[in-house]
Scaffold this active site. Sequence first.
Site, PDB file in Angstrom:
ATOM      1  N   LYS A   1      -9.714  27.313  38.129  1.00 16.02           N
ATOM      2  CA  LYS A   1      -8.736  27.133  37.056  1.00 16.02           C
ATOM      3  C   LYS A   1      -8.160  25.719  37.090  1.00 16.02           C
ATOM      4  O   LYS A   1      -8.114  25.033  36.100  1.00 16.02           O
ATOM      5  CB  LYS A   1      -7.598  28.150  37.184  1.00 16.02           C
ATOM      6  CG  LYS A   1      -8.045  29.595  37.392  1.00 16.02           C
ATOM      7  CD  LYS A   1      -8.372  30.309  36.103  1.00 16.02           C
ATOM      8  CE  LYS A   1      -9.203  31.565  36.299  1.00 16.02           C
ATOM      9  NZ  LYS A   1      -8.534  32.685  36.930  1.00 16.02           N
TER      10      LYS A   1
ATOM     11  N   ASP B   1      -0.611  35.443  44.172  1.00 10.58           N
ATOM     12  CA  ASP B   1      -1.829  34.956  43.535  1.00 10.58           C
ATOM     13  C   ASP B   1      -1.387  33.791  42.652  1.00 10.58           C
ATOM     14  O   ASP B   1      -0.633  33.985  41.689  1.00 10.58           O
ATOM     15  CB  ASP B   1      -2.431  36.098  42.699  1.00 10.58           C
ATOM     16  CG  ASP B   1      -3.695  35.687  41.943  1.00 10.58           C
ATOM     17  OD1 ASP B   1      -4.023  34.488  41.919  1.00 10.58           O
ATOM     18  OD2 ASP B   1      -4.340  36.592  41.371  1.00 10.58           O
TER      19      ASP B   1
ATOM     20  N   TRP C   1      -4.477  40.964  36.416  1.00 11.22           N
ATOM     21  CA  TRP C   1      -4.845  40.573  37.778  1.00 11.22           C
ATOM     22  C   TRP C   1      -3.919  41.237  38.786  1.00 11.22           C
ATOM     23  O   TRP C   1      -4.365  41.677  39.850  1.00 11.22           O
ATOM     24  CB  TRP C   1      -4.839  39.052  37.930  1.00 11.22           C
ATOM     25  CG  TRP C   1      -5.841  38.381  37.047  1.00 11.22           C
ATOM     26  CD1 TRP C   1      -5.575  37.509  36.020  1.00 11.22           C
ATOM     27  CD2 TRP C   1      -7.271  38.531  37.071  1.00 11.22           C
ATOM     28  NE1 TRP C   1      -6.754  37.108  35.428  1.00 11.22           N
ATOM     29  CE2 TRP C   1      -7.797  37.725  36.042  1.00 11.22           C
ATOM     30  CE3 TRP C   1      -8.145  39.276  37.859  1.00 11.22           C
ATOM     31  CZ2 TRP C   1      -9.168  37.633  35.792  1.00 11.22           C
ATOM     32  CZ3 TRP C   1      -9.514  39.192  37.605  1.00 11.22           C
ATOM     33  CH2 TRP C   1     -10.008  38.377  36.579  1.00 11.22           C
TER      34      TRP C   1
END
Length: 364
Positions: free
Chosen positions: A199, A175, A102
Amino acid sequence: MSRVYNFSAGPSMLPEAVLSRAAAEMLDYGGSGQSVMEMSHRSAVFQSVVDRTEALLRELMGIPEDYAVLFLQGGASTQFAMVPLNLAAGSGRADYVLTGQWAKKAASEGKKLLGEENVHIAGSSADKTFSYIPAEESLSFSPGADYVHICLNNTIYGTLYPYIPDTGDTPLVADISSMILSQPLPVSRFGLLYAGAQKNMGPAGLTVVIGKKALLEASRPGTPTMLQYKTHLDAGSMYNTPPCYAIYICMLVLEWLKSDIGGLGEMEKLNREKAELLYSFLDQSRLFKGTVEKGSRSLMNIPFVTGDKELDGKFVKEAEKAGFVNLKGHRTVGGMRASIYNAMPVEGVRALIEFMKGFEVQNG
Ligand SMILES: *Cc1c(COP(=O)(O)O)cnc(C)c1O
């Protein structure tokens, strides 16, 4: 009805209390005679849902007054573009630390929008397949960058920063998709935080951005209206239709965190207990072993392997039959991964360990 223990990295388990309440309120939310899914986003009743969600998030995370909370769509992946488009409005240069897939995706979007030469890689753990977080002393930030981007918890490789980098006057952007609400976080150390909700805070479709208001005002020339933070800041996240139902479920998750769990400090205790149970089992197992260096271990995503691909496959299959689902590792790393977000009860982790012990006896 029998529910499985779901170890998916996302979308992932939601607290059962939240699902039951959503089911009970499905046909008639708060005496409105409609589901939250059906009501106008401009109605007073929906505005009360948004206001309550923001208030709870501010209270739980201790978000300072001079920070805005935005409820957006497009997933964390859209933030890979929004961050450079809005924050690189000064020197046009940015630093990125590469600690997994990511983080790499965020950096390549930065390169695409700012130009390769304007993105500086301030650190990386690619040399050991992202199995650790680089030491703070090894990071080299470039003077005058508009921001530094990190991925605080690396969902795929299972690492968590054991420190928050000190970037001086340069805003730190993180993030936090796979660790938001898992433990207290000093929000004021960051310029901007973002997370996809699926999540640890609700269903897919909602992306939460928490940013210092002063940073959200500018954007690079030509940035589309929908991709400007200012658009959403000025409109209270109501420039267009927000992800209404996802915001409502997020509100229920936050109510659960506050009332049933007792806040993020208590949540962290439970998350540490779960992670320590699984890591200490892995550390003494003859068959299974963790893949991450000790000082960098995530509390949320725990990858492990047997060292034998066929045996890994057999384990995933048998686990699924026994009601432990989604344990297969990410397609790019293989092996197994247990994601144990907030909603995974301690009993789920204990039951998984018992199952692993049995598998070890039969296959070790
Ligand atoms: C899942 C994940 C993403 C991607 O999120 P989308 O909402 O699917 O775009 C980005 N970053 C991290 C750390 C993630 O865990």
